[in-house]
Write an enzyme that holds these catalytic residues in place. Structure first.
Site, mmCIF file in Angstrom:
data_model
loop_
_atom_site.group_PDB
_atom_site.id
_atom_site.type_symbol
_atom_site.label_atom_id
_atom_site.label_comp_id
_atom_site.label_asym_id
_atom_site.label_seq_id
_atom_site.Cartn_x
_atom_site.Cartn_y
_atom_site.Cartn_z
ATOM 1 N N SER A 211 0.837 -1.195 0.000
ATOM 2 C CA SER A 211 0.000 0.000 0.000
ATOM 3 C C SER A 211 0.879 1.256 0.000
ATOM 4 O O SER A 211 1.748 1.393 -0.856
ATOM 5 C CB SER A 211 -0.964 -0.025 1.191
ATOM 6 N N ASP A 491 -8.415 -4.976 -6.117
ATOM 7 C CA ASP A 491 -7.974 -4.036 -5.096
ATOM 8 C C ASP A 491 -8.488 -2.644 -5.462
ATOM 9 O O ASP A 491 -8.210 -2.151 -6.559
ATOM 10 C CB ASP A 491 -6.455 -4.034 -5.028
#
Length: 566
Positions: A211, A491
């Protein structure tokens, strides 16, 4: 980056257990309302209002979602490394200590074994210990005879270099300083119990992050190529943007079509009621939010269950099923008669789906169920001695200006407001279906920046985040030899990674791996089982791929002195 599964630290929030990183993702997604929820989570009050038990029974017997879990402990002792507060100024001698943990049980001295460092990112480093225990750091260390490390990010966890979180005190929380921390650590660290010199560049270091930390992993490879031999950037948000509207479109398109349709239609109907003004108060009352003054605060709160999509994980110990539970709630029948009528096959607002909730006011059952979920899982977090406006209103500047060290929600928000952005807004095309309200705009989402960070004596936040400092490091096109990108197929952060539809496609090679995990959500490769045969097939495959390309990279590694001799 970075919403997420439960790690070592358990924080009850809105009916589920969450790590600090999940709270940061609430801030990313909900803006000022996310800060409200983070502050509610931090309240240490034994008094909580009673659940809507009567309503829950009326609406189908929803079970309480709150659970109590024991904090899992890991057999890794914290170590500390001294860092300067400011790497780029000689005027300050202030130093602080950065926390890290080491897994050396697989280490084979004298074999050019690598150090695999996990960037702690925007949360306590304790939240990353599962990755050191059986996750990606352990997997790679076991496969290469290396050492696994978790390095906590400055200002997070216990790696705090300042005495408060005021605007001035946070001015050293930025990309350049945190990257310099990692570089200084790699050049100079000594691990307890290890006699060999394992510093970079004398030892191959593999830098991993997921991330926000994934973007940092990629940036480290670009900024410090002499130190970072290889990097693995998972769900790496290398493209910073002001309006992150694509986040919700990924969820809309990847969710069960019926659930997605219910959300889109419910939000569109809610927006229509709010714009027209008729029955607005009755609508808010249905959600338990009758006294919430501003419509933007109301609709922002309705985004809460959507954050559960990112909390999905293939490992049930860390993942959440709450998004799917929410979808199930939206389709729950209101009465036995409705249950027997196959109402869920009828179009939205069909007369057989309508529920009278007040004089002259009827809404689709999906809205009633949405309201039930919000009351049970969100509104119930408001303490009984507070008003709804106290808990969920976002227009009182004073509530966001406490700066003591307990206000750690300020950390990631500061990074959002200064360099990263990602304010969640609806699609710019008014004709495109949206699962969040069109009353939400950049002004509402970003106003928390001015509220929380008034100008200091030495630092003033920019009017809008300076996303150029992120994007100038490569943006969608960031690339280097021995820099791997791994993303999940569904995602919601993928639109801001090199796998984005906005980025040019590239080949997947051993030297520059470029991989997508089928059905994967957020940095799915970071978790792992000690017995890899128990992992799902797609996770076993990506772990095997990672092991393979890292081993190939290591075959080519030469110590600096060897390179000089050549």
């Amino acid at each position: 980056m970075a919403i997420l599964p439960v790690f070592a630290v358990i924080l009850p929030l809105l009916g589920f257990t969450a790590a600090r990183s999940q709270v940061n993702d609430l801030i990313r997604i909900l803006g000022p309302q996310g800060v409200n929820l983070a502050r509610l989570n931090a309240l240490d009050s034994p008094q909580r209002p009673t659940r809507y038990s009567k309503d829950s029974g009326d609406f189908g017997g929803e079970q309480t979602i709150l659970s109590v879990e024991d904090k899992k402990t890991y057999d890794f002792r914290a170590q500390w490394f001294q860092q300067p507060l400011d790497h780029f100024s000689t005027d300050s001698s202030h130093v602080w200590h950065q926390r890290f943990w080491v897994n050396s049980k697989y280490y084979k001295p004298g074999a050019n074994s690598p150090v695999i460092v996990i960037d702690g990112g925007e949360t306590s480093g304790e939240d990353r210990l599962p990755f050191l225990d059986t996750g990606i750091a352990a997997i790679l260390a076991r496969s290469t005879g290396g050492i696994g490390v978790v390095l906590e990010h400055r200002y997070y966890g216990e790696s705090i270099p300042v005495s408060n979180f005021s605007t001035d005190s946070l001015r050293w929380l930025n990309n350049a300083q945190s990257a310099a921390d990692s570089a200084n650590f790699m050049r100079n660290v000594k691990f307890d119990g290890i006699q060999e010199d394992i510093t970079a560049p004398n030892t191959p270091w593999i830098y991993y992050g997921g991330s926000y930390a994934g973007a940092r992993a990629a940036h480290m490879k670009i900024l410090y190529p002499e130190l970072v031999y290889g990097a693995i950037a998972s769900s790496a948000v290398t493209h910073a943007t002001l309006q992150a509207w694509e986040y919700m479109t990924v969820i809309r398109d990847a969710a069960d079509p019926k659930c997605s349709s219910h959300i889109v239609n419910a939000i569109e109907s809610i927006d229509t009621i709010l714009r027209r003004g008729y029955f607005k108060n009755q609508l808010k009352a249905l959600f338990g939010l009758a006294s919430l003054e501003h419509d933007e605060d109301f609709v922002s709160l309705l985004e809460t269950p959507l954050g559960y999509w990112q909390a999905k994980c293939w490992d049930p110990e860390f993942g959440s099923t709450k998004f799917d539970d929410f979808c199930h709630t939206l389709s729950a029948p209101f009465t036995r008669t409705m249950a027997a009528s196959n109402f869920d096959e009828l179009p939205f607002n069909h007369e057989k789906r309508m529920v009278n909730v007040g004089p002259g006011f009827a809404v689709d059952i999906a809205i009633v169920n949405y309201a039930r979920w919000i009351k049970t899982n969100v509104v119930s977090s408001c303490p009984s001695d507070s008003t709804i406006e106290d808990c969920f209103g976002s227009y009182n500047d004073e509530k966001y200006q406490d700066t003591d060290l307990s206000q750690d929600w300020r950390l990631w928000l500061f990074q959002v407001c200064t360099e990263w952005g990602y304010f969640t807004t609806p699609p710019p095309d008014q004709k495109e279906p949206s699962i969040i309200s069109r009353l939400i705009d950049l002004g509402y989402e970003s106003k928390i920046c001015k509220q929380a960070f008034p100008p200091g004596e030495h630092f003033t936040i920019p009017k809008l985040p300076n996303i150029t400092v992120v994007n100038e490091l490569g943006d969608f096109a960031i690339a280097a030899d021995r820099l791997a990108f791994i993303d999940g197929e569904v995602d919601p952060w993928k639109p801001y990674t090199p796998h984005s539809v906005y980025a040019k496609d590239r080949k997947d090679t051993v030297l520059r791996p470029f991989k997508v995990i089928p059905g994967g959500v957020h940095h799915y490769d970071e978790w792992g089982y000690e017995n890899v045969l128990e992992e799902p097939e797609e996770i076993r495959r990506i772990h095997a791929d990672i092991i393979h390309f890292v081993r190939v990279w290591l075959k080519d590694w030469r110590a600096p002195s060897d390179n000089e001799e050549v």
